[in-house]
Design an enzyme around this catalytic site. Structure first.
Site, mmCIF file in Angstrom:
data_model
loop_
_atom_site.group_PDB
_atom_site.id
_atom_site.type_symbol
_atom_site.label_atom_id
_atom_site.label_comp_id
_atom_site.label_asym_id
_atom_site.label_seq_id
_atom_site.Cartn_x
_atom_site.Cartn_y
_atom_site.Cartn_z
ATOM 1 N N ARG A 1 0.844 -1.188 0.000
ATOM 2 C CA ARG A 1 0.000 0.000 0.000
ATOM 3 C C ARG A 1 0.890 1.253 0.000
ATOM 4 O O ARG A 1 1.942 1.275 0.622
ATOM 5 C CB ARG A 1 -0.902 0.019 1.240
ATOM 6 C CG ARG A 1 -2.047 -0.977 1.170
ATOM 7 C CD ARG A 1 -2.967 -0.859 2.366
ATOM 8 N NE ARG A 1 -2.318 -1.295 3.594
ATOM 9 C CZ ARG A 1 -1.818 -0.497 4.514
ATOM 10 N NH1 ARG A 1 -1.902 0.818 4.379
ATOM 11 N NH2 ARG A 1 -1.238 -0.985 5.582
ATOM 12 N N HIS B 1 -10.748 -2.457 11.358
ATOM 13 C CA HIS B 1 -9.676 -3.340 10.880
ATOM 14 C C HIS B 1 -9.529 -4.490 11.873
ATOM 15 O O HIS B 1 -8.578 -4.545 12.649
ATOM 16 C CB HIS B 1 -8.384 -2.509 10.794
ATOM 17 C CG HIS B 1 -7.265 -3.153 10.035
ATOM 18 N ND1 HIS B 1 -5.947 -2.790 10.210
ATOM 19 C CD2 HIS B 1 -7.258 -4.121 9.099
ATOM 20 C CE1 HIS B 1 -5.184 -3.511 9.411
ATOM 21 N NE2 HIS B 1 -5.954 -4.326 8.726
ATOM 22 N N ASP C 1 -9.768 -9.789 8.670
ATOM 23 C CA ASP C 1 -9.190 -8.465 8.407
ATOM 24 C C ASP C 1 -10.145 -7.297 8.682
ATOM 25 O O ASP C 1 -9.707 -6.269 9.163
ATOM 26 C CB ASP C 1 -8.716 -8.394 6.956
ATOM 27 C CG ASP C 1 -7.760 -7.238 6.696
ATOM 28 O OD1 ASP C 1 -6.732 -7.144 7.405
ATOM 29 O OD2 ASP C 1 -8.042 -6.417 5.817
HETATM 30 P P1 GTP Z 1 -2.737 -7.716 7.408
HETATM 31 O O1 GTP Z 1 -3.348 -8.831 6.633
HETATM 32 O O2 GTP Z 1 -1.673 -6.958 6.655
HETATM 33 O O3 GTP Z 1 -3.738 -6.751 7.996
HETATM 34 O O4 GTP Z 1 -1.902 -8.388 8.623
HETATM 35 P P2 GTP Z 1 -2.334 -9.444 9.767
HETATM 36 O O5 GTP Z 1 -2.646 -8.662 11.008
HETATM 37 O O6 GTP Z 1 -3.359 -10.384 9.274
HETATM 38 O O7 GTP Z 1 -0.975 -10.234 10.087
HETATM 39 P P3 GTP Z 1 -0.632 -11.810 9.969
HETATM 40 O O8 GTP Z 1 -1.563 -12.665 10.784
HETATM 41 O O9 GTP Z 1 -0.517 -12.152 8.539
HETATM 42 O O10 GTP Z 1 0.800 -11.883 10.664
HETATM 43 C C1 GTP Z 1 1.891 -11.155 10.194
HETATM 44 C C2 GTP Z 1 3.180 -11.703 10.717
HETATM 45 O O11 GTP Z 1 3.157 -11.802 12.149
HETATM 46 C C3 GTP Z 1 3.503 -13.095 10.200
HETATM 47 O O12 GTP Z 1 4.853 -13.136 9.833
HETATM 48 C C4 GTP Z 1 3.243 -13.993 11.381
HETATM 49 O O13 GTP Z 1 4.030 -15.146 11.357
HETATM 50 C C5 GTP Z 1 3.573 -13.085 12.570
HETATM 51 N N1 GTP Z 1 2.792 -13.482 13.772
HETATM 52 C C6 GTP Z 1 1.461 -13.685 13.843
HETATM 53 N N2 GTP Z 1 1.081 -14.077 15.090
HETATM 54 C C7 GTP Z 1 2.211 -14.111 15.826
HETATM 55 C C8 GTP Z 1 2.496 -14.443 17.193
HETATM 56 O O14 GTP Z 1 1.619 -14.776 17.986
HETATM 57 N N3 GTP Z 1 3.794 -14.343 17.586
HETATM 58 C C9 GTP Z 1 4.796 -13.962 16.728
HETATM 59 N N4 GTP Z 1 6.025 -13.894 17.192
HETATM 60 N N5 GTP Z 1 4.570 -13.663 15.422
HETATM 61 C C10 GTP Z 1 3.306 -13.732 14.983
HETATM 62 MN MN MN Z 2 -4.237 -10.582 7.346
HETATM 63 MN MN MN Z 3 -5.256 -5.563 6.987
#
Ligand code: GTP
Ligand code: MN
Ligand code: MN
Length: 609
Positions: A83, A251, A298
Site C-alpha cells: 500500500r 480493521h 481483516d
Molecule cells: P494484514 O493482513 O496486513 O492486515 O496483517 P495481519 O494482522 O493479518 O498479520 P498476519 O496474521 O498475517 O501476521 C503477520 C506476521 O506476524 C507473520 O509473519 C506472522 O508469522 C507473525 N505473527 C502472527 N502471530 C504471531 C504471534 O503470535 N507471535 C509472533 N512472534 N509472530 C506472529
Molecule cells: Mn491478514
Molecule cells: Mn489488513
C-alpha cells in the site's frame, strides 16, 4: 474460440441493469477510452478465461496441478508491492474532517488532477465492470459497490474477495445506494505497443471522496491499492457511512471460541497490518477442550443489533493474507485453506511448479525462482519471497470457517481486543477498566512498522485502533464515535469488555518472550474467563492484569522470569509514553474527546502515585 473472442457475450449490460449503473459506466468509458467494456458475471468460467488471458500476457504462471490445483503465481512490478500511504488521499469537503493523520486534497482540485490522469488511461485495454456486495447479498448489514478496472488481476481478486457478479448488479434499483470505485493501472497502450506482464504507473493516487462515497485509484495493481472493495470501501468509505449511521467499520478479525464447558463466545480484535490478525483468526488452541472457528481475518462491520447487543459481520468473502511466516508450525489452518484455487502474489516458485516462501517449511529448497523472476539459492542473501507477498483465497475454503460466518444478522461480540507489535512496555494482556478506558487503549496503540506499507521497518508508529491508514475521517472523531457507540449499547443492553494484548514483547537477547500463535489461546482463555465471571484480576497502573498463577502456562517450556518480563511495567518508560501520547493528542487541534484525555490524566496519576 480465440482469447480475444472470450467474454464477448458480456460486452453489453445484462438485462435489468439499473440505468444509474449504465450511465455511470458510459461516463467513465468516455473518459478512459477503453477498447472494450466487459460486464463481469462472476462465473467460474469467466475467472478461467481471465486466467488464460493473464497467462498469455505473462501476468500469471499456472502452478503444478499436482501440488497446487487450479492456482496461480503473479509477479508484480518490483515497485508495486505494498500500500502507498503517501499517495492515499481523503478528499473531504473540509480539511479538518480528514484530520491530521490523513493526506487531504480539496475535492475539486483532486477531481481536476484525476480527470487529467484518467483521460484515455484505458486506451488499448478492456474496462471490466465488477459489481460486488460487501456482506452476504440481501443482508441488512451488506453494502453494494461497483468497481470498474482495466486490470484482469484485480477482477480475479475481487471475484475471490467479494460476492461478485450479475446477481449483485440486478439487486441494484433506483433506491439502492452503491459505492462507485474507479481503478486504472494507468498504462494505456498505443496501437502496436506490446504490453508488460504487470502494467502500472510511477504516479499513483488512491483517492477517496467520503461525501459522495467515491473511490478513484490510479497507477497501482497491488491489492491494497487496487482491490477497492477492501481497504478503500470496507474501511475508508464504510467508516464514514458508519459514523453517519451509528455503526463501526474496523480493521478487525472475528473469531468464534467454544470453551470446555460448551459456552460460545465471539471476539473482535484489531491489530495493525502484519501484526497477527490472520493468524489469530485461524488459531489452533493448544489448551485442551477449546475450539476456535474463523469468521473473518481483516475487516469487521459492527453495530447494535435488534437485541441491543453489539453484533458483527465479516463483509469480505476471502482472505488476502501475508505469505511469509505462514507454515504448518505457525498457521496450519491457513496452509490447509490454500491447498488450491489460490492466487499467490510475489512468492517464490519451486522447481516442481509449486510455491514457497520464508517460513513455509523449516527446510529451505536448494533452488527457487524468486519473486522477481531470478534464480535463487539459500546463498543468495535475499529473501526469495517479498516480505509483503500474499495469498488470495476464498474464505469458504477455510477448514475452520464457522457455520455462522455468513449469518445476515452477524454474531454477538463478547470481547474486543486491541494489539500491536511492541518489543517493550506493553504487557502480554491487560483488561480495560471500562469502555472509556478501552477506547483510550485503542486510541493509543502504537506498533513497529512492518512491510505491509512503505516506510522504515521496525520504527515505532502510532496506529490508533489499527485504523491510522484506514479511517476515512478525523481519527479523534472516530474515538468520539466509539464513545457514543458505547453509550448507545449501555443504554439498552450489555457492553463488551475491552482488552489489550501484545504477542511481540522481546527479552534482552532480542527474541520473543511469548511463544505466540496457538499458545495465544492461553491468553484468550483468561480473557473469556473474565468475560464469563470465572476469574478475578489485579489492579495495575495500566489496567487489570491476571493474578499470579491465573494465566494457564501448564506444559509451556518458558525460561525463568519470562512471566515477570511479560508483565513488567516500567514507570519511567510509561511516563515517557504518556508524554508522547500527550504530544500526539495535541496534533488533533482540540478534537480529542474529553473522556479520552481524562484517561491520559488518570494514567499519569496512577503511574506517579
Ligand atoms: P494484514 O493482513 O496486513 O492486515 O496483517 P495481519 O494482522 O493479518 O498479520 P498476519 O496474521 O498475517 O501476521 C503477520 C506476521 O506476524 C507473520 O509473519 C506472522 O508469522 C507473525 N505473527 C502472527 N502471530 C504471531 C504471534 O503470535 N507471535 C509472533 N512472534 N509472530 C506472529
Ligand atoms: Mn491478514
Ligand atoms: Mn489488513
Amino acid at each position: 474460440m480465440s482469447i480475444a473472442e472470450m467474454t464477448r457475450t458480456h460486452f453489453s449490460a445484462p438485462d435489468g441493469t439499473n440505468q444509474s449503473v449504465i450511465a455511470w459506466v458510459e461516463e467513465i468509458a468516455a473518459l478512459t477510452q477503453p477498447d472494450e467494456v466487459v460486464w463481469c458475471n462472476g462465473s467460474p468460467e469467466e475467472a478461467d478465461e481471465l486466467a488464460e488471458l493473464m497467462i498469455e500476457a505473462g501476468t500469471l504462471t499456472r502452478l503444478n496441478d499436482e501440488y497446487r490445483p487450479h492456482s496461480f503465481l503473479a509477479r508484480s512490478d518490483p515497485s508495486d508491492v505494498a500500500r502507498v500511504e503517501s499517495r492515499t488521499f481523503i478528499c473531504s469537503v473540509n480539511e479538518s474532517d480528514a484530520g491530521p493523520s490523513n493526506n487531504w486534497a480539496a475535492p475539486a482540485e483532486m477531481r481536476t488532477t484525476l480527470d487529467g490522469l484518467f483521460e484515455g488511461a484505458m486506451r488499448g485495454r478492456r474496462l471490466y465492470v465488477v459489481p460486488f456486495s460487501m456482506g452476504p447479498l440481501g443482508s441488512p448489514l451488506a453494502k453494494i459497490g461497483v468497481q470498474v478496472t482495466d486490470s484482469p488481476y484485480v477482477v480475479m481478486s475481487m471475484g475471490i474477495m467479494t460476492r461478485m457478479g450479475t446477481a449483485v448488479l440486478q439487486s441494484i434499483d433506483d433506491s439502492t445506494e452503491w459505492v462507485r470505485a474507479i481503478h486504472s493501472v494507468g498504462a494505456p497502450l498505443a496501437a502496436g505497443d506490446t504490453d508488460v506482464p504487470w502494467p502500472c504507473n510511477q504516479t499513483k493516487y488512491i483517492s477517496h471522496f467520503p461525501e459522495t462515497r467515491e473511490i478513484w485509484s490510479f497507477g497501482s495493481a497491488y491489492g491494497g491499492n487496487a482491490i477497492l472493495a477492501k481497504k478503500s470501501f470496507a474501511l475508508r468509505i464504510a467508516s464514514v457511512i458508519a459514523r453517519d449511521e451509528g455503526w463501526l467499520a474496523e480493521h478487525m478479525l472475528l473469531l468464534k471460541l467454544t470453551n470446555p464447558r460448551g459456552r460460545v463466545f465471539h471476539i473482535a480484535a484489531a491489530f495493525p497490518s502484519a501484526c497477527g490478525k490472520t493468524n489469530l483468526a485461524m488459531l489452533k488452541p493448544t489448551i485442551p477442550g477449546w475450539k476456535a472457528e474463523t469468521i473473518g481475518d481483516d475487516i469487521a462491520w459492527l453495530g447494535k443489533g435488534a437485541d441491543g447487543r453489539l453484533r458483527a459481520i465479516n463483509p469480505e468473502a476471502g482472505f488476502f493474507g501475508v505469505a511469509p511466516g505462514t507454515g504448518i508450525a505457525t498457521n496450519e489452518t491457513a496452509m490447509d485453506t490454500i491447498w488450491g484455487n489460490t492466487v499467490f502474489t510475489n512468492v517464490a516458485l519451486k522447481d516442481n511448479g509449486d510455491v514457497w516462501w520464508e517460513g513455509m517449511t523449516d527446510e529451505v529448497p536448494e533452488h527457487l525462482i524468486d519473486w522477481q523472476g531470478n534464480d535463487w539459492t539459500p546463498e543468495s542473501g535475499t529473501p526469495s519471497s517479498h516480505p509483503n507477498s500474499r495469498f488470495t483465497v476464498a474464505a469458504a475454503q477455510c477448514p475452520t470457517i464457522a457455520d455462522e460466518w455468513e449469518s445476515p444478522q452477524g454474531v454477538v461480540i463478547d470481547a474486543i481486543i486491541f494489539g500491536g507489535r511492541r518489543a517493550t512496555n506493553v504487557p502480554l494482556v491487560v483488561e480495560a477498566r471500562d469502555w472509556e478506558h478501552g477506547v483510550y487503549l485503542g486510541a493509543t496503540i502504537s506498533s513497529e512498522r512492518t512491510a505491509a506499507a512503505e516506510g522504515t521497518i521496525g520504527e515505532l508508529r502510532r496506529d490508533p485502533f489499527a485504523m491510522m491508514p484506514f479511517c476515512g475521517y478525523n481519527m479523534a472523531d472516530h474515538w468520539a464515535h466509539w464513545l457514543s457507540v458505547g453509550q448507545n449499547l449501555r443504554s439498552s443492553g450489555t457492553v463488551p469488555r475491552i482488552f489489550q494484548v501484545n504477542w511481540f514483547r522481546k527479552g534482552a537477547d532480542g527474541s520473543f518472550l511469548w511463544p505466540g500463535f496457538g499458545e495465544n489461546s492461553r491468553v484468550l482463555e483468561w480473557i473469556l474467563e473474565r468475560v464469563d465471571g470465572q476469574v478475578a484480576a489485579q489492579e495495575s497502573a495500566l489496567g487489570l492484569l491476571p493474578r499470579e498463577g491465573d494465566l494457564n502456562i501448564d506444559g509451556l517450556d518458558l525460561d525463568e522470569n519470562v512471566m515477570e518480563q511479560l508483565f513488567a511495567i516500567d514507570t519511567e518508560s510509561w511516563l515517557a509514553e504518556a508524554a508522547s501520547t500527550e504530544e500526539f493528542f495535541a496534533t488533533f487541534d482540540g478534537r480529542v474527546p474529553a473522556a479520552v484525555t481524562r484517561q491520559l490524566e488518570q494514567l499519569k496519576a496512577r503511574l506517579t502515585s
